[in-house]
Design an enzyme around this catalytic site. Structure first.
Site, PDB file in Angstrom:
ATOM      1  N   THR B 172       0.846  -1.194   0.000  1.00 40.48           N
ATOM      2  CA  THR B 172       0.000   0.000   0.000  1.00 40.48           C
ATOM      3  C   THR B 172       0.880   1.242   0.000  1.00 40.48           C
ATOM      4  O   THR B 172       1.862   1.314   0.733  1.00 40.48           O
ATOM      5  CB  THR B 172      -0.957   0.022   1.206  1.00 40.48           C
ATOM      6  N   PHE B 174       1.215   5.165   0.756  1.00 42.97           N
ATOM      7  CA  PHE B 174       0.634   6.176   1.641  1.00 42.97           C
ATOM      8  C   PHE B 174       1.128   7.561   1.245  1.00 42.97           C
ATOM      9  O   PHE B 174       2.262   7.694   0.775  1.00 42.97           O
ATOM     10  CB  PHE B 174       1.033   5.904   3.099  1.00 42.97           C
TER      11      PHE B 174
END
Lengths: 271, 271
Positions: B172, B174
């Protein structure tokens, strides 16, 4: 002919199905989006009706990913106006509601309203109408569901609060999915899928082919290839028929410079 | 300096925050993504750390929409490897688990594993680590959570099944969000936002400006404008610094042919 959809009677998908195939269609409903693809694979159904895009929350990306995974085709589309309501058992009081069931997109599309109810627990369900059915079956006045008025009628629930979605103009576009490519001379919209190498200007080179042939692009959706890197495949909707000379030329040129190029469908535009 | 994130200690967002600001950063955590934006608005925090994209499930579209809604900026990025685990109370038995709590993306990223557990009820929560905390607090061995090993340690849970995500390479990305535009000479990535009229070739005309200036496009994300129609705004990531001559030229040209053009940030690339 049997048409599959995800959900239960009273779902927005069933409304789309009725728009496309009429009130008397033979239907079969499934729990998950992927179950509809599996039913197509097993020849349990001839077509599947699935949501692909909402005008407030955007693409239903799982269905884009499943079209690619199964290699099936889009044969038609329609759109349904979504009006979400807070439903509960007859006689329930909004002040006593402790839980609300809905599809995650139901929560997202009603987020402004739900912010006023911070103590109500949100429980995600597969489908808005399944949530309504569940609230009916549980028969507890502390439960509520976010679903359509049609779901309220079918499951004998009361509309506690009508029209709670953030955006009063809230539409979902649905597609018909088939194992086979089907198209007619009246089809005026194409969906294509491809991967491109990550180098300067490569997406530009694709769009250049459309521009050169005066083809209007309606939508572009990028999705991760899924190999753990941040690289993408693209789903592009364009106006035209696969047999149009300019479309044929553009497809030929784009096929040469992309990976895994595929026409996902040529169908009648309905938006 | 105070940094905000969504979730609780043990969340992937907190891992990203530590990567970006170090173990000793002053942090404040919030329940919803939007709460982080509201905290920025109220000057409760200086920066917010929010997920923007996962390599398996794609963009976290709410955060794209919130960046636009609040008009804030991206000042940095990082990426975190996501390893989901099925967590439960010490001594719990997988055969007795009745419920699993997680973020909806946690369910989606572990969908293959969860298909083998059709009788376990999936309950969506705001965050994977909040789910772990909830399972701890409920103290019932029928409950489980999908979350990180770090969350297991923090909340005293046991890893029942490790690494249950579909894709072993699951990352992921960010971003750091600020009220103010901040950039340095070392920044080598830009995110821009604009709307374009739906006419033949218009997106092509934008990408042409990049191509002409030899600017590499890293990502394109289209989101509904939100007016109830199927029209879009675009978030595009490109390589370069806002002060580069070619970037300046492209921005100038694109600003002329788009609506609500904005540089959402110029920061150091970390993927």
């Amino acid at each position: 002919m049997i048409i599959g959809y995800q959900g239960v009677p009273g779902s927005y998908s069933e409304e789309a199905l009725i728009q496309l195939f009429g009130e008397n269609a033979n239907t079969k409903c499934y729990k998950e989006f992927e179950d509809v693809f599996i039913a197509l694979q097993n020849d349990e159904i001839n077509y599947g009706v699935l949501p692909i895009e909402n005008s407030t929350t955007g693409s239903i990306t799982q269905n884009y990913d499943l079209l690619k995974k199964y290699g099936y085709y889009i044969t038609a589309e329609t759109s349904v106006k979504i009006e979400h309501n807070l439903l509960a058992l007859p006689g329930a009081n909004i002040n006593n509601i402790e839980q609300v069931f809905s599809h995650p997109q139901g929560f997202e599309q009603c987020s402004n309203y739900l912010k006023n109810l911070p103590n109500i627990k949100q429980i995600a369900y597969h489908n808005t109408a399944i949530s309504a059915e569940y609230v009916k079956n549980q028969a507890q006045k502390i439960n509520s569901a976010i679903a359509s008025k049609r779901a309220a009628q079918i499951y004998g629930l009361e509309v506690l609060v009508p029209n709670i979605q953030n955006n009063k103009e809230n539409w979902t576009r649905f597609i018909v999915v088939s194992k086979n490519y089907e198209s007619t001379a009246k089809s005026d919209k194409l969906t294509i899928l491809f991967e491109i190498p990550n180098k300067i200007g490569s997406l530009y080179q694709i769009l250049e082919k459309f521009s050169k042939e005066k083809i209007n692009m309606l939508k572009i959706e990028s999705r991760p290839v899924g190999d753990g890197t941040f690289s993408y495949c693209f789903y592009i909707d364009i106006e035209g028929n696969k047999e149009d000379i300019n479309i044929k030329q553009a497809i030929k040129n784009i096929g040469k410079i992309t990976k895994d190029f595929k026409v996902l469908g040529c169908y009648k535009k309905n938006v």
